[in-house]
Design a protein around this motif. Structure first.
Motif, mmCIF file in Angstrom:
data_model
loop_
_atom_site.group_PDB
_atom_site.id
_atom_site.type_symbol
_atom_site.label_atom_id
_atom_site.label_comp_id
_atom_site.label_asym_id
_atom_site.label_seq_id
_atom_site.Cartn_x
_atom_site.Cartn_y
_atom_site.Cartn_z
ATOM 1 N N MET A 1 81.232 62.615 75.217
ATOM 2 C CA MET A 1 80.180 62.316 76.194
ATOM 3 C C MET A 1 80.744 61.578 77.409
ATOM 4 S SD MET A 1 77.790 63.756 74.590
ATOM 5 C CE MET A 1 77.210 64.109 72.930
ATOM 6 N N ALA A 2 81.612 60.607 77.142
ATOM 7 C CA ALA A 2 82.208 59.844 78.245
ATOM 8 C C ALA A 2 83.020 60.759 79.153
ATOM 9 C CB ALA A 2 83.084 58.727 77.685
ATOM 10 N N SER A 3 83.775 61.679 78.544
ATOM 11 C CA SER A 3 84.640 62.565 79.318
ATOM 12 C C SER A 3 83.840 63.628 80.059
ATOM 13 C CB SER A 3 85.655 63.224 78.384
ATOM 14 O OG SER A 3 86.507 64.097 79.088
ATOM 15 N N VAL A 4 82.941 64.303 79.353
ATOM 16 C CA VAL A 4 82.153 65.372 79.976
ATOM 17 C C VAL A 4 81.240 64.815 81.064
ATOM 18 C CG1 VAL A 4 80.327 67.075 79.567
ATOM 19 C CG2 VAL A 4 82.225 66.863 77.948
ATOM 20 N N GLY A 5 80.629 63.665 80.805
ATOM 21 C CA GLY A 5 79.696 63.083 81.765
ATOM 22 C C GLY A 5 80.341 62.195 82.803
ATOM 23 N N ARG A 6 81.657 61.933 82.647
ATOM 24 C CA ARG A 6 82.356 60.999 83.555
ATOM 25 C C ARG A 6 81.561 59.697 83.659
ATOM 26 N NH1 ARG A 6 85.392 63.228 87.668
ATOM 27 N NH2 ARG A 6 85.875 61.049 88.162
ATOM 28 N N ILE A 7 81.193 59.146 82.508
ATOM 29 C CA ILE A 7 80.303 57.999 82.440
ATOM 30 C C ILE A 7 80.826 57.004 81.413
ATOM 31 C CG2 ILE A 7 78.812 58.968 80.635
ATOM 32 C CD1 ILE A 7 76.397 57.837 82.163
ATOM 33 N N THR A 8 80.407 55.749 81.511
ATOM 34 C CA THR A 8 80.762 54.737 80.528
ATOM 35 C C THR A 8 79.837 54.836 79.317
ATOM 36 O OG1 THR A 8 81.554 53.210 82.237
ATOM 37 C CG2 THR A 8 80.963 52.248 80.101
ATOM 38 N N VAL A 9 80.442 54.868 78.133
ATOM 39 C CA VAL A 9 79.678 54.889 76.886
ATOM 40 C C VAL A 9 80.092 53.669 76.060
ATOM 41 C CG1 VAL A 9 79.103 56.147 74.777
ATOM 42 C CG2 VAL A 9 79.573 57.399 76.905
ATOM 43 N N ILE A 10 79.117 52.933 75.588
ATOM 44 C CA ILE A 10 79.377 51.757 74.751
ATOM 45 C C ILE A 10 78.865 52.050 73.351
ATOM 46 C CG2 ILE A 10 78.875 49.302 74.394
ATOM 47 C CD1 ILE A 10 78.479 49.110 77.446
ATOM 48 N N THR A 11 79.778 52.125 72.384
ATOM 49 C CA THR A 11 79.374 52.372 71.009
ATOM 50 C C THR A 11 79.367 51.048 70.247
ATOM 51 O OG1 THR A 11 79.810 53.647 68.987
ATOM 52 C CG2 THR A 11 81.743 53.017 70.304
ATOM 53 N N ILE A 12 78.250 50.764 69.601
ATOM 54 C CA ILE A 12 77.988 49.443 69.016
ATOM 55 C C ILE A 12 78.336 49.414 67.525
ATOM 56 C CG2 ILE A 12 76.195 47.737 68.515
ATOM 57 C CD1 ILE A 12 74.649 48.743 70.891
ATOM 58 N N ALA A 13 78.992 48.345 67.104
ATOM 59 C CA ALA A 13 79.255 48.108 65.677
ATOM 60 C C ALA A 13 78.099 47.294 65.108
ATOM 61 C CB ALA A 13 80.580 47.384 65.496
ATOM 62 N N TYR A 14 76.963 47.934 64.969
ATOM 63 C CA TYR A 14 75.766 47.230 64.493
ATOM 64 C C TYR A 14 75.892 46.903 63.000
ATOM 65 C CZ TYR A 14 74.472 52.010 63.068
ATOM 66 O OH TYR A 14 74.469 53.277 62.521
ATOM 67 N N ARG A 15 75.156 45.909 62.552
ATOM 68 C CA ARG A 15 75.198 45.489 61.146
ATOM 69 C C ARG A 15 74.542 46.539 60.244
ATOM 70 N NH1 ARG A 15 72.428 39.809 61.674
ATOM 71 N NH2 ARG A 15 71.530 40.910 63.495
ATOM 72 N N GLN A 16 75.138 46.734 59.074
ATOM 73 C CA GLN A 16 74.707 47.764 58.147
ATOM 74 C C GLN A 16 74.571 47.204 56.727
ATOM 75 O OE1 GLN A 16 76.549 51.817 59.302
ATOM 76 N NE2 GLN A 16 78.272 50.409 59.409
ATOM 77 N N GLY A 17 74.035 48.046 55.832
ATOM 78 C CA GLY A 17 73.990 47.702 54.420
ATOM 79 C C GLY A 17 75.342 47.981 53.770
ATOM 80 N N PRO A 18 75.584 47.501 52.579
ATOM 81 C CA PRO A 18 74.654 46.701 51.778
ATOM 82 C C PRO A 18 74.639 45.217 52.137
ATOM 83 C CG PRO A 18 76.649 47.084 50.540
ATOM 84 C CD PRO A 18 76.799 47.859 51.821
ATOM 85 N N GLU A 19 75.542 44.819 53.047
ATOM 86 C CA GLU A 19 75.615 43.400 53.388
ATOM 87 C C GLU A 19 74.383 42.927 54.154
ATOM 88 O OE1 GLU A 19 79.856 45.068 53.532
ATOM 89 O OE2 GLU A 19 77.850 45.682 54.155
ATOM 90 N N TYR A 20 73.826 43.811 54.977
ATOM 91 C CA TYR A 20 72.691 43.438 55.821
ATOM 92 C C TYR A 20 71.541 44.413 55.598
ATOM 93 C CZ TYR A 20 76.317 40.736 58.152
ATOM 94 O OH TYR A 20 77.343 39.873 58.404
ATOM 95 N N LYS A 21 70.357 43.993 55.961
ATOM 96 C CA LYS A 21 69.176 44.828 55.811
ATOM 97 C C LYS A 21 68.366 44.825 57.105
ATOM 98 C CE LYS A 21 68.861 44.309 50.809
ATOM 99 N NZ LYS A 21 67.991 44.047 49.642
ATOM 100 N N PHE A 22 67.462 45.805 57.195
ATOM 101 C CA PHE A 22 66.568 45.892 58.347
ATOM 102 C C PHE A 22 65.882 44.543 58.564
ATOM 103 C CE2 PHE A 22 62.409 46.504 60.200
ATOM 104 C CZ PHE A 22 62.664 47.343 61.253
ATOM 105 N N PRO A 23 65.821 44.065 59.844
ATOM 106 C CA PRO A 23 66.075 44.749 61.121
ATOM 107 C C PRO A 23 67.398 44.358 61.798
ATOM 108 C CG PRO A 23 64.724 42.839 61.529
ATOM 109 C CD PRO A 23 65.043 42.818 60.053
ATOM 110 N N ALA A 24 68.433 44.063 61.020
ATOM 111 C CA ALA A 24 69.685 43.572 61.599
ATOM 112 C C ALA A 24 70.227 44.491 62.685
ATOM 113 C CB ALA A 24 70.726 43.392 60.492
#
Length: 380
Positions: free
Chosen positions: A175-198
């Protein structure tokens, strides 16, 4: 509507369950013409010999049949489908230690990310937004002049269990290459360590940080699979936080509501895999991240609230017809349209869950172009 192609076959039930979680598949649309069949099975013939029929409860009783790969899909997609679903990949069991499962999928994703970077050269820089880790991905040739005030947030897939890093790179590099745009991919919190709405909280944290130097109409959010669910949830969460809506969003291979419909039953059959846990009953039991939620909560499933849906920005919906989420993707489009939201729905016939993570497919190149055209037309 876009028509076009499908990933692999497991031997042990535990490894097949794990594969179904990470790389799920596919829906077949069968239109049968002719006179109605008897609503009662004929006891004089075996089930295999019984012609298909519909019973009084509207359930379809289907005989065993061989389904060729889609004639609309590319030869490359056919080869990839066979490799993914006809070969053993020795995925860890669904109840294996989470570190083992994450390592397995990271190896799988890293190979795809490396290949994507060969085709679509980018720069990747680690950054932290309000305590939330992320990777900032920009095209090697530089961001286009018209894209300098715009930014995309990617929310990676991975069943709310894995996908940080390499999983986000797969979805962001092209997407960044085709769109020539900045893309920020987030390392959001996940299970099993975390639960919604983390994870929703993490998206809001990064979004707030970007609002300091970006207009909301210049920010887009998109994600695939778990990231597609999170994209819908993030829109609802931003409303709760009284934050302005982004300019546009993309929900890929995922839903703003419950899973279910024909595809939750038919897609796994076409890939030789068991159904995604909970999908046929509209539950989110495929991951412990949602173990404490109410399925009536619009912050979990935004389709529970017409008011929440009505505030969605322009939304792009994408799936393959052999994706277990296909039916729910279509239903999301219907509900958003009824709520007055501008939507686009693109379907590739015969293709599987998250098919575009394979950067060598012609259908993937089509998808990247469609995504970037959508954001170009709808961001400020």
């Amino acid at each position: 509507m876009k028509a076009r192609a499908f990933t692999n076959n497991q031997t042990s039930s535990s490894s097949r369950w794990s594969r179904a979680l990470g790389y799920t598949m596919a829906l077949l649309l069968v239109a049968v013409a002719g006179a109605p069949r008897s609503a009662v099975a004929d006891p004089s013939v075996t089930k295999a010999e019984q012609p298909p029929f519909v019973s009084a409860d509207a359930a379809a009783h289907i005989r065993a049949l061989d389904v060729p790969f889609s004639s609309f899909a590319s030869a490359e997609a056919k080869t990839a489908y066979a490799r993914l679903f006809a070969e053993e990949h020795h995925a860890p069991a669904g109840d294996a230690d989470i570190a083992v499962r994450r390592a397995y999928f990271d190896r799988f994703n890293s190979a795809l990310a490396r290949r994507a970077a060969e085709i679509y050269p980018v720069r990747i820089e680690g950054k932290v937004f309000g305590g939330v880790k992320a990777e900032v991905i920009t095209p090697k040739e530089g961001v286009a002049a018209k894209e300098r005030d715009r930014v995309l947030i990617n929310l990676h897939g991975g069943a709310f269990l894995w996908g940080e890093g390499s999983g986000g790179e797969i979805e962001s590099i092209p997407m960044a290459s085709v769109g020539r745009i900045t893309v920020i991919t987030i390392a959001y919190r996940q299970g099993p360590e975390y639960k919604f709405p983390a994870a929703s909280e993490d998206v809001a944290t990064v979004y707030r940080a970007l609002l300091k130097d970006h207009k909301p109409k210049n920010i887009g959010i998109y994600g695939c699979s778990a990231g597609g669910i999170l994209t819908a949830e993030a829109v609802a969460w931003l409303q709760k936080e009284h934050l302005p809506m982004p300019g546009a969003v993309g929900i890929f291979c995922a839903s703003a509501g419950k899973f279910g419909g024909d595809s939750s039953f038919l897609a796994p059959e076409l890939s030789g895999q068991p159904p995604l846990p909970g999908s046929t009953e509209g539950k989110l039991s495929f991951t412990p991240y949602f173990s404490d939620v109410s399925l009536s909560d619009p912050l979990v499933l935004p389709m529970n609230s017409k008011r929440v849906l009505a505030q969605f920005p322009p939304t792009l919906l994408i799936a393959g017809s052999r994706d277990f989420a296909f039916s729910s993707v279509c239903q999301t489009d219907i509900e958003l349209t009824k709520a007055g939201v501008k939507t686009e729905l693109h379907i590739w016939d015969g293709l599987w869950h998250s098919f575009f993570n394979n950067p060598d497919l012609p259908e993937s190149r089509e998808m990247y172009s469609i995504v970037m055209s959508f954001f170009d037309r709808n961001l400020g």
